[in-house]
Design a protein around this motif. Structure first.
Motif, PDB file in Angstrom:
ATOM      1  N   ARG A   1       0.845  -1.192   0.000  1.00 45.59           N
ATOM      2  CA  ARG A   1       0.000   0.000   0.000  1.00 45.59           C
ATOM      3  C   ARG A   1       0.880   1.242   0.000  1.00 45.59           C
ATOM      4  N   ARG A   2       0.535   2.184  -0.835  1.00 42.98           N
ATOM      5  CA  ARG A   2       1.262   3.435  -0.963  1.00 42.98           C
ATOM      6  C   ARG A   2       0.285   4.601  -0.869  1.00 42.98           C
ATOM      7  N   GLU A   3       0.826   5.807  -0.696  1.00 39.07           N
ATOM      8  CA  GLU A   3      -0.006   7.003  -0.659  1.00 39.07           C
ATOM      9  C   GLU A   3       0.574   8.077  -1.559  1.00 39.07           C
ATOM     10  N   LEU A   4      -0.314   8.817  -2.202  1.00 40.78           N
ATOM     11  CA  LEU A   4       0.060   9.964  -3.023  1.00 40.78           C
ATOM     12  C   LEU A   4      -0.699  11.172  -2.502  1.00 40.78           C
ATOM     13  N   THR A   5       0.010  12.243  -2.214  1.00 41.64           N
ATOM     14  CA  THR A   5      -0.642  13.497  -1.837  1.00 41.64           C
ATOM     15  C   THR A   5      -0.921  14.281  -3.110  1.00 41.64           C
ATOM     16  N   LEU A   6      -2.189  14.529  -3.382  1.00 41.62           N
ATOM     17  CA  LEU A   6      -2.597  15.202  -4.600  1.00 41.62           C
ATOM     18  C   LEU A   6      -2.438  16.716  -4.461  1.00 41.62           C
ATOM     19  N   ALA A   7      -2.595  17.414  -5.564  1.00 43.75           N
ATOM     20  CA  ALA A   7      -2.351  18.861  -5.588  1.00 43.75           C
ATOM     21  C   ALA A   7      -3.251  19.625  -4.628  1.00 43.75           C
ATOM     22  N   ASP A   8      -4.455  19.107  -4.376  1.00 47.70           N
ATOM     23  CA  ASP A   8      -5.367  19.801  -3.463  1.00 47.70           C
ATOM     24  C   ASP A   8      -5.198  19.368  -2.012  1.00 47.70           C
ATOM     25  N   GLY A   9      -4.177  18.549  -1.746  1.00 49.64           N
ATOM     26  CA  GLY A   9      -3.884  18.124  -0.376  1.00 49.64           C
ATOM     27  C   GLY A   9      -4.537  16.827   0.031  1.00 49.64           C
ATOM     28  N   ARG A  10      -5.426  16.277  -0.800  1.00 43.16           N
ATOM     29  CA  ARG A  10      -6.046  14.998  -0.468  1.00 43.16           C
ATOM     30  C   ARG A  10      -5.035  13.854  -0.615  1.00 43.16           C
ATOM     31  N   THR A  11      -5.277  12.800   0.135  1.00 45.02           N
ATOM     32  CA  THR A  11      -4.469  11.591   0.018  1.00 45.02           C
ATOM     33  C   THR A  11      -5.184  10.586  -0.872  1.00 45.02           C
ATOM     34  N   LEU A  12      -4.451  10.070  -1.850  1.00 40.14           N
ATOM     35  CA  LEU A  12      -4.939   8.979  -2.681  1.00 40.14           C
ATOM     36  C   LEU A  12      -4.147   7.738  -2.295  1.00 40.14           C
ATOM     37  N   SER A  13      -4.831   6.760  -1.755  1.00 41.05           N
ATOM     38  CA  SER A  13      -4.199   5.505  -1.367  1.00 41.05           C
ATOM     39  C   SER A  13      -4.290   4.524  -2.535  1.00 41.05           C
ATOM     40  N   TYR A  14      -3.224   3.758  -2.738  1.00 40.59           N
ATOM     41  CA  TYR A  14      -3.258   2.800  -3.838  1.00 40.59           C
ATOM     42  C   TYR A  14      -2.441   1.566  -3.479  1.00 40.59           C
ATOM     43  N   LEU A  15      -2.764   0.475  -4.148  1.00 45.52           N
ATOM     44  CA  LEU A  15      -2.038  -0.777  -3.990  1.00 45.52           C
ATOM     45  C   LEU A  15      -1.203  -1.002  -5.238  1.00 45.52           C
ATOM     46  N   ASP A  16       0.083  -1.238  -5.039  1.00 41.51           N
ATOM     47  CA  ASP A  16       0.997  -1.585  -6.119  1.00 41.51           C
ATOM     48  C   ASP A  16       1.411  -3.027  -5.843  1.00 41.51           C
ATOM     49  N   PHE A  17       0.704  -3.960  -6.465  1.00 38.03           N
ATOM     50  CA  PHE A  17       0.815  -5.355  -6.068  1.00 38.03           C
ATOM     51  C   PHE A  17       2.207  -5.931  -6.291  1.00 38.03           C
ATOM     52  N   THR A  18       2.922  -5.466  -7.313  1.00 39.19           N
ATOM     53  CA  THR A  18       4.301  -5.913  -7.559  1.00 39.19           C
ATOM     54  C   THR A  18       5.140  -4.690  -7.925  1.00 39.19           C
ATOM     55  N   PRO A  19       5.441  -3.841  -6.950  1.00 34.43           N
ATOM     56  CA  PRO A  19       6.090  -2.556  -7.232  1.00 34.43           C
ATOM     57  C   PRO A  19       7.452  -2.667  -7.894  1.00 34.43           C
ATOM     58  N   ASP A  20       8.141  -3.780  -7.691  1.00 33.50           N
ATOM     59  CA  ASP A  20       9.474  -3.932  -8.286  1.00 33.50           C
ATOM     60  C   ASP A  20       9.445  -4.738  -9.580  1.00 33.50           C
ATOM     61  N   SER A  21       8.245  -5.016 -10.063  1.00 36.08           N
ATOM     62  CA  SER A  21       8.114  -5.839 -11.256  1.00 36.08           C
ATOM     63  C   SER A  21       8.469  -5.056 -12.513  1.00 36.08           C
ATOM     64  N   ALA A  22       9.034  -5.769 -13.477  1.00 33.47           N
ATOM     65  CA  ALA A  22       9.281  -5.185 -14.795  1.00 33.47           C
ATOM     66  C   ALA A  22       8.095  -5.444 -15.722  1.00 33.47           C
ATOM     67  N   GLY A  23       7.017  -5.975 -15.159  1.00 32.64           N
ATOM     68  CA  GLY A  23       5.841  -6.279 -15.960  1.00 32.64           C
ATOM     69  C   GLY A  23       5.169  -5.031 -16.495  1.00 32.64           C
ATOM     70  N   ARG A  24       4.340  -5.224 -17.497  1.00 29.54           N
ATOM     71  CA  ARG A  24       3.609  -4.104 -18.095  1.00 29.54           C
ATOM     72  C   ARG A  24       2.577  -3.577 -17.102  1.00 29.54           C
ATOM     73  N   PRO A  25       2.393  -2.262 -17.031  1.00 29.88           N
ATOM     74  CA  PRO A  25       1.489  -1.705 -16.031  1.00 29.88           C
ATOM     75  C   PRO A  25       0.019  -1.827 -16.411  1.00 29.88           C
ATOM     76  N   LEU A  26      -0.779  -2.253 -15.457  1.00 29.13           N
ATOM     77  CA  LEU A  26      -2.232  -2.318 -15.593  1.00 29.13           C
ATOM     78  C   LEU A  26      -2.839  -1.503 -14.458  1.00 29.13           C
ATOM     79  N   LEU A  27      -3.522  -0.437 -14.798  1.00 32.96           N
ATOM     80  CA  LEU A  27      -4.200   0.396 -13.805  1.00 32.96           C
ATOM     81  C   LEU A  27      -5.639  -0.075 -13.696  1.00 32.96           C
ATOM     82  N   ALA A  28      -6.054  -0.481 -12.494  1.00 34.83           N
ATOM     83  CA  ALA A  28      -7.362  -1.099 -12.288  1.00 34.83           C
ATOM     84  C   ALA A  28      -8.221  -0.217 -11.385  1.00 34.83           C
ATOM     85  N   LEU A  29      -9.400   0.145 -11.867  1.00 36.32           N
ATOM     86  CA  LEU A  29     -10.290   1.068 -11.172  1.00 36.32           C
ATOM     87  C   LEU A  29     -11.565   0.345 -10.739  1.00 36.32           C
TER      88      LEU A  29
END
Length: 268
Positions: A10-38
């Protein structure tokens, strides 16, 4: 907080308006192709854990808790532009110029809007059980959540107050200053769902990347006729139907994983 999700992904990104966006990067060190899932309403990024495991090392699955969901902060509004902006900010933060993009329900609408607005950043699109035309019937199908409390002193009390979603709620509630809270705010959820209604044909037809439309044969959202129209009007679009209701990835995870995996394998 989902017990079955490793917190080290689990990671966090602070957005421009100050909100926190939490996200899961299931294999953060992977060289695999990125799939963004919503994910969809009443859900969170963790709903794609089984898909990430099934796809294996060839794909790096990144699944945010969209605004107002899961561990992400609530937002002042839930218009399409905001959801798309959050997803783009996450892509920029991770240095992802181009992704395969997958969404379910709300997440699918957000996905095909992002693909239409920024076609160069989406190489493949998977839309799961959503429509290009979502008429406003005058009553939100999610209005029942307005009777749920947002917080309660104990997990058990909160789950009990959220029947018939109690079992789902019990697995997903978060610690809160007042005890425990839902992974979504009831009023925010209804506001967001109301804003999904409308004619989205321009956005659905606004990108040309390969696309997969997955429909549950017992869907409460996407009829067979409308799914056929969506796939015939949009070039390079394939339809797969699974014997489920609207909650495709929950009801038939193996079928969902197979459909997504086979489609992505053919996309370069």
């Amino acid at each position: 907080m989902r017990k079955d999700i490793r917190e080290d992904i689990r990671r966090e990104l602070t957005l421009a308006d100050g909100r926190t966006l939490s996200y899961l990067d299931f294999t953060p060190d992977s060289a695999g192709r990125p799939l963004l899932a919503l994910h969809g309403h009443l859900s969170e990024g963790a709903s794609f854990a089984h898909l990430a495991e099934a796809l294996g090392d060839g794909w790096r699955v990144i699944a945010p808790d969209q605004r107002g969901h899961g561990d992400s902060d609530r937002a002042p509004d839930y218009r399409r532009e905001g959801y798309v902006s959050d997803a783009l900010a996450l892509m920029d933060h991770l240095g992802l110029d181009r992704v395969a993009l997958l969404g379910h329900s709300l997440g699918a609408v957000n996905a095909y809007h992002l693909a239409a607005a920024h076609p160069g950043r989406v190489g493949a699109l998977v839309a799961t059980d959503t429509a290009a035309l979502l008429p406003d019937t005058g009553a939100s199908p999610l209005s029942f959540v307005l009777g749920f409390p947002y917080t309660a002193p104990t997990r058990e009390e909160l789950a009990a107050a959220c029947s018939p979603l109690g079992p789902m709620v019990a697995a997903a509630v978060r610690p809160h200053a007042d005890g425990w809270r839902l992974p979504f705010h009831p009023q925010d959820t209804v506001d967001s769902e109301n804003l999904v209604h409308g004619d989205h044909w321009a956005a659905w037809l606004g990108s040309t990347c390969p696309a997969l439309l997955i429909r549950g044969t017992e869907s409460q959202v996407l009829t067979a006729a409308h799914a056929h129209e969506m796939t015939t009007r949009r070039p390079a679009t394939t339809l797969v139907e699974l014997a489920t209701d609207h909650f495709v990835q929950l009801r038939d995870p193996r079928g969902f994983e197979r459909a997504v995996g086979e489609f992505l394998a053919g996309c370069r």
